[in-house]
Scaffold this active site. Structure first.
Site, PDB file in Angstrom:
ATOM      1  NE  ARG A 105      -6.020  -1.621  11.947  1.00 20.58           N
ATOM      2  CZ  ARG A 105      -6.433  -1.831  10.681  1.00 20.58           C
ATOM      3  NH1 ARG A 105      -6.567  -0.826   9.837  1.00 20.58           N
ATOM      4  NH2 ARG A 105      -6.741  -3.055  10.284  1.00 20.58           N
ATOM      5  CB  THR A 158      -5.561   5.112   4.887  1.00 20.07           C
ATOM      6  OG1 THR A 158      -4.246   4.898   4.361  1.00 20.07           O
ATOM      7  CG2 THR A 158      -6.187   6.330   4.248  1.00 20.07           C
ATOM      8  CB  ILE A 179      -0.986  -0.009   1.191  1.00 21.61           C
ATOM      9  CG1 ILE A 179      -1.862  -1.269   1.148  1.00 21.61           C
ATOM     10  CG2 ILE A 179      -1.873   1.237   1.150  1.00 21.61           C
ATOM     11  CD1 ILE A 179      -2.804  -1.440   2.341  1.00 21.61           C
ATOM     12  CG  HIS A 195     -11.435   1.784   8.976  1.00 18.48           C
ATOM     13  ND1 HIS A 195     -10.828   1.304  10.114  1.00 18.48           N
ATOM     14  CD2 HIS A 195     -10.694   1.286   7.939  1.00 18.48           C
ATOM     15  CE1 HIS A 195      -9.787   0.555   9.788  1.00 18.48           C
ATOM     16  NE2 HIS A 195      -9.684   0.528   8.472  1.00 18.48           N
ATOM     17  CD  GLU A 213     -11.271   2.478  13.226  1.00 21.40           C
ATOM     18  OE1 GLU A 213     -10.443   3.358  12.947  1.00 21.40           O
ATOM     19  OE2 GLU A 213     -11.755   1.680  12.392  1.00 21.40           O
TER      20      GLU A 213
HETATM   21  C1  DGY Z   1      -7.642  -3.314   6.656  1.00 27.53           C
HETATM   22  O1  DGY Z   1      -8.184  -4.148   5.917  1.00 27.53           O
HETATM   23  O2  DGY Z   1      -6.941  -3.642   7.616  1.00 27.53           O
HETATM   24  C2  DGY Z   1      -7.801  -1.874   6.351  1.00 27.53           C
HETATM   25  O3  DGY Z   1      -7.750  -1.106   7.496  1.00 27.53           O
HETATM   26  C3  DGY Z   1      -9.012  -1.584   5.536  1.00 27.53           C
HETATM   27  O4  DGY Z   1      -9.124  -0.223   5.328  1.00 27.53           O
END
Ligand code: DGY
Length: 311
Positions: free
Chosen positions: A236, A234, A154, A283, A265
């Site tokens: 944690r 995006t 990612i 999320h 969250e």
């Molecule tokens: C995951 O799949 O761990 C991601 O946080 C999705 O956004």
């Protein structure tokens, strides 16, 4: 009939039902409901969501358990060591949500940099008086440095996106300082964290939450960012000291934050709702039909493989 697969929620697409027909019986019951707790005692495979922290005690209550699947790439909510000790297979969904999550991080970055929510709210309010030279000025990105925490799929996909905007990606990862990260169309240096923070107009988080990354961006780390820097998360929420981030946004020391994830969250620190220059999403990183269907397929294939293995 005995419950073999215990899921806490339906998944997107047909994969979970297909798995249930192959290995009957499937039960879908809310996490920690009495029905779930009772079925845990006989389940061979569990399906949980990233918001459902499974504990070692849960495993102890599940003597028949052979596999735990999470509908996420992140596994920070699972008792990994206990699974390992018991020989329980852990299945997650790496790879198939890479583009969806990198796209969302880019969307957050552009939305923060160009103040999209404020512009949209102005038009919807009916009070917009027309184009004006200094109206809602944002921040340009081309030519600036983008610090990326995490050089996995990612992080590298996000690097390709900001590279296409004319930014210069630099990486921090758990490998330590030195060398370069090949992100496809280019290579970017792997820096020590203070070096990366000191030079990044934007930072975006793409590392897993582990003991090493929990609180990685604490107050002193955030204070090393240049004035006006933008923060995108995006990954944690607990990787960042949220209180410090809110203070720095409140003080105008940071230019903005685009957040998809939060510590604890969905119970957000209520201060977030009053914090300026923060765009808050619920999320949504992997929330495309394509990604969620592929995640379900990958998860269910992994569980099927685990259940097919001789005991
Ligand atoms: C995951 O799949 O761990 C991601 O946080 C999705 O956004």
């Amino acid at each position: 009939m005995t419950i073999r697969i215990l899921a806490t929620s339906p998944l997107v697409g047909p994969a979970l039902d297909t798995l249930g027909s192959r290995f009957p019986q499937l039960l879908v019951a809310p996490f920690r409901s009495p029905e779930w707790a009772s079925a845990l005692t006989e389940a061979e495979a569990l399906v949980v969501l990233l918001s459902e922290p499974l504990t070692e005690q849960d495993l102890a209550a599940a003597p028949a358990l052979r596999a735990v699947g999470t509908y996420s790439v992140g596994v920070n909510h699972l008792p990994l060591e206990a699974c390992d000790r018991r020989g329980i297979t852990v299945v997650s969904t790496p790879g198939v949500l890479t583009d969806a999550t990198a796209d969302l991080a880019l969307a957050l970055l552009l939305a923060v940099a160009r103040r999209l929510p404020e512009g949209e709210a102005l038009v919807r309010s009916g009070t917009w008086q027309g184009w004006a030279p200094g109206q809602l000025l944002g921040t340009g990105l081309a030519g600036k440095t983008c610090g990326i925490l995490g050089s996995g799929p990612i992080g590298r996909a996000f690097a390709r996106r900001v590279w296409a905007l004319g930014m210069h990606p630099v990486f921090w990862d758990r490998e330590g300082e030195g060398g370069e990260v090949d992100f496809g169309p280019g290579r970017a240096p792997r820096l020590a964290l203070p070096d990366l923070l000191g030079r990044s107009a934007v930072i975006s988080l793409h590392c897993p939450l582990t003991d090493q990354t929990r609180g990685l961006l604490d107050r002193p780390a955030l204070e090393q960012l240049p004035a006006g820097a933008l923060v995108v998360n995006t990954a944690r929420g607990s990787i960042v000291d949220e209180g410090a981030l809110m203070d720095l946004l409140d003080a105008g020391r940071l230019g903005g934050a685009g957040l998809d994830v939060y510590a604890g969250e969905p119970a957000l620190d209520p201060r977030w709702r009053r914090t300026p220059r923060a765009i808050l999403l619920p999320h949504l990183g992997s929330a495309t039909v394509e990604a969620r269907e592929a995640m379900a397929r990958m998860l269910c294939d992994g569980l099927a493989a685990a259940l097919s293995r001789p005991r």
